[in-house]
Design an enzyme around this catalytic site. Sequence first.
Site, mmCIF file in Angstrom:
data_model
loop_
_atom_site.group_PDB
_atom_site.id
_atom_site.type_symbol
_atom_site.label_atom_id
_atom_site.label_comp_id
_atom_site.label_asym_id
_atom_site.label_seq_id
_atom_site.Cartn_x
_atom_site.Cartn_y
_atom_site.Cartn_z
ATOM 1 N N SER A 173 42.896 39.087 -6.242
ATOM 2 C CA SER A 173 43.213 37.707 -6.620
ATOM 3 C C SER A 173 42.041 37.063 -7.343
ATOM 4 O O SER A 173 40.916 37.570 -7.294
ATOM 5 C CB SER A 173 43.497 36.905 -5.330
ATOM 6 N N TYR A 186 42.246 32.933 2.790
ATOM 7 C CA TYR A 186 42.761 33.769 1.700
ATOM 8 C C TYR A 186 41.613 34.316 0.852
ATOM 9 O O TYR A 186 41.572 35.514 0.535
ATOM 10 C CB TYR A 186 43.702 32.930 0.851
HETATM 11 P P1 NAP Z 1 55.388 36.444 -2.412
HETATM 12 O O1 NAP Z 1 56.341 36.116 -3.496
HETATM 13 O O2 NAP Z 1 55.179 35.481 -1.273
HETATM 14 O O3 NAP Z 1 55.775 37.899 -1.801
HETATM 15 C C1 NAP Z 1 55.007 38.389 -0.754
HETATM 16 C C2 NAP Z 1 55.670 39.648 -0.280
HETATM 17 O O4 NAP Z 1 54.904 40.167 0.804
HETATM 18 C C3 NAP Z 1 57.076 39.412 0.245
HETATM 19 O O5 NAP Z 1 57.916 40.481 -0.092
HETATM 20 C C4 NAP Z 1 56.872 39.388 1.751
HETATM 21 O O6 NAP Z 1 58.016 39.828 2.401
HETATM 22 C C5 NAP Z 1 55.764 40.414 1.913
HETATM 23 N N1 NAP Z 1 54.993 40.278 3.161
HETATM 24 C C6 NAP Z 1 54.291 39.211 3.580
HETATM 25 N N2 NAP Z 1 53.706 39.495 4.760
HETATM 26 C C7 NAP Z 1 54.079 40.757 5.097
HETATM 27 C C8 NAP Z 1 53.795 41.626 6.196
HETATM 28 N N3 NAP Z 1 53.022 41.229 7.204
HETATM 29 N N4 NAP Z 1 54.332 42.871 6.193
HETATM 30 C C9 NAP Z 1 55.126 43.272 5.180
HETATM 31 N N5 NAP Z 1 55.433 42.509 4.102
HETATM 32 C C10 NAP Z 1 54.900 41.261 4.073
HETATM 33 O O7 NAP Z 1 53.938 36.670 -3.036
HETATM 34 P P2 NAP Z 1 53.522 37.143 -4.493
HETATM 35 O O8 NAP Z 1 53.129 35.951 -5.284
HETATM 36 O O9 NAP Z 1 54.505 38.117 -5.030
HETATM 37 O O10 NAP Z 1 52.153 37.912 -4.111
HETATM 38 C C11 NAP Z 1 52.144 39.302 -3.895
HETATM 39 C C12 NAP Z 1 50.683 39.674 -3.752
HETATM 40 O O11 NAP Z 1 49.979 39.224 -4.901
HETATM 41 C C13 NAP Z 1 50.007 39.010 -2.564
HETATM 42 O O12 NAP Z 1 49.048 39.899 -2.017
HETATM 43 C C14 NAP Z 1 49.283 37.814 -3.194
HETATM 44 O O13 NAP Z 1 48.166 37.424 -2.433
HETATM 45 C C15 NAP Z 1 48.887 38.387 -4.496
HETATM 46 N N6 NAP Z 1 48.628 37.446 -5.582
HETATM 47 C C16 NAP Z 1 49.560 36.528 -5.953
HETATM 48 C C17 NAP Z 1 49.282 35.693 -7.043
HETATM 49 C C18 NAP Z 1 50.243 34.653 -7.531
HETATM 50 O O14 NAP Z 1 49.806 33.767 -8.297
HETATM 51 N N7 NAP Z 1 51.490 34.678 -7.152
HETATM 52 C C19 NAP Z 1 48.080 35.817 -7.727
HETATM 53 C C20 NAP Z 1 47.157 36.750 -7.289
HETATM 54 C C21 NAP Z 1 47.446 37.571 -6.226
HETATM 55 P P3 NAP Z 1 58.599 39.063 3.702
HETATM 56 O O15 NAP Z 1 57.824 37.773 3.869
HETATM 57 O O16 NAP Z 1 60.021 38.850 3.425
HETATM 58 O O17 NAP Z 1 58.340 40.018 4.807
HETATM 59 C C1 GCO Z 2 46.287 29.196 -4.676
HETATM 60 C C2 GCO Z 2 47.153 30.275 -5.257
HETATM 61 C C3 GCO Z 2 46.281 31.463 -5.646
HETATM 62 C C4 GCO Z 2 47.131 32.567 -6.199
HETATM 63 C C5 GCO Z 2 46.326 33.730 -6.598
HETATM 64 C C6 GCO Z 2 45.342 33.420 -7.674
HETATM 65 O O1 GCO Z 2 46.740 28.485 -3.761
HETATM 66 O O2 GCO Z 2 45.156 29.039 -5.183
HETATM 67 O O3 GCO Z 2 48.158 30.667 -4.348
HETATM 68 O O4 GCO Z 2 45.590 31.917 -4.527
HETATM 69 O O5 GCO Z 2 48.067 32.964 -5.279
HETATM 70 O O6 GCO Z 2 45.731 34.362 -5.517
HETATM 71 O O7 GCO Z 2 44.799 34.638 -8.138
#
Ligand code: NAP
Ligand code: GCO
Length: 292
Positions: A173, A186
């Site tokens: 992230s 986080y």
């Molecule tokens: P999301 O839409 O909230 O999806 C998260 C997924 O993780 C869901 O399928 C959820 O499924 C699953 N999950 C959560 N806790 C779990 C557990 N204990 N065991 C198994 N599955 C679990 O999040 P996203 O935005 O796609 O993010 C995916 C990854 O990318 C995360 O690691 C997040 O930190 C990272 N990320 C996101 C962003 C962003 O801007 N969106 C940026 C950088 C990094 P259920 O809750 O249904 O089990």
């Molecule tokens: C926040 C956001 C970010 C993104 C992502 C950025 O609240 O700042 O959720 O943490 O999820 O991780 O790279």
Amino acid sequence: MLCLLIFLCNFVYTLLNIQHLINRNNMRNIFSLEGKNAWITGACYGIGFSIAKAFAEAGIKNIIFNCRSEEAMQRGLDSYHEAGIENVKGYVCDVTDEQAVKELVGKIHAEVGQIDILVNNAGIIKRIPMHEMKREEFQQVIDIDLVGPFICSAAVVPEMMERREGKIINVCSMMSELGRETVSAYAAAKGGLKMLTRNICSEYGEYNIQCNGIGPGYVATPQTAPLRERQADGSRHPFDSFICAKTPAGRWLNPEEIGGPAVFLASHASDAVNGHILYVDGGILAYIGKQP
Ligand code: NAP
Ligand code: GCO
């Protein structure tokens, strides 16, 4: 006669090996995931689902995903089938449950086959000022976002060591590099995940296992939906405007934009890349932000 047969078998085996190496090093094939099985944790929707779709387009043999409820898993399966992806298997498993993860890996080996690629994607966030955050809230984020990838990686590495080949991709992230208000747990987890990535690289590189991170910027998924909600007066969420000013392209990223870099790190194109965090952030980390 027997010597001739042995010679012919060796000759054919050598030819097949040479062909395999030529295919692997052909630039057109080097990004192919054909014949590979990928387990993407938490890929019911969001970034994980988009990575899985990209793997499918790169020729993956089988997609395996898990989430925490039967209902979400079934919804995820429906989404894959709607996207035309049939070579997919979903399981219910919480990545923080070490015994359940070990059993799941055994089930995958029995029902699907070897795990060539592991993507530690499952993750949550809690946006609470640190001095107001309860210890168990902090712990839950650490458990899912950092301990979970440790548990899943430790479960798949032994088989990869035996085969002397494997790919592990940790979804990091911006908070692997930067802090901001209300995301202390986080940021601590994602900063730790960056170093876990580098340590898996260090400990298992000799087994031809590459472990890299992907650091998405701000991506429009359910996790960030609260940061993009329209205000009561119809105006944009302040954070929405803030992030667009911090991103050179002036926009949120789409989950699909994480797929290509993930295919790169999952394929033989990245066999010499290890311990690297590939930031897919639209340039946020390079940019001071749009001047007012
Ligand atoms: P999301 O839409 O909230 O999806 C998260 C997924 O993780 C869901 O399928 C959820 O499924 C699953 N999950 C959560 N806790 C779990 C557990 N204990 N065991 C198994 N599955 C679990 O999040 P996203 O935005 O796609 O993010 C995916 C990854 O990318 C995360 O690691 C997040 O930190 C990272 N990320 C996101 C962003 C962003 O801007 N969106 C940026 C950088 C990094 P259920 O809750 O249904 O089990
Ligand atoms: C926040 C956001 C970010 C993104 C992502 C950025 O609240 O700042 O959720 O943490 O999820 O991780 O790279």
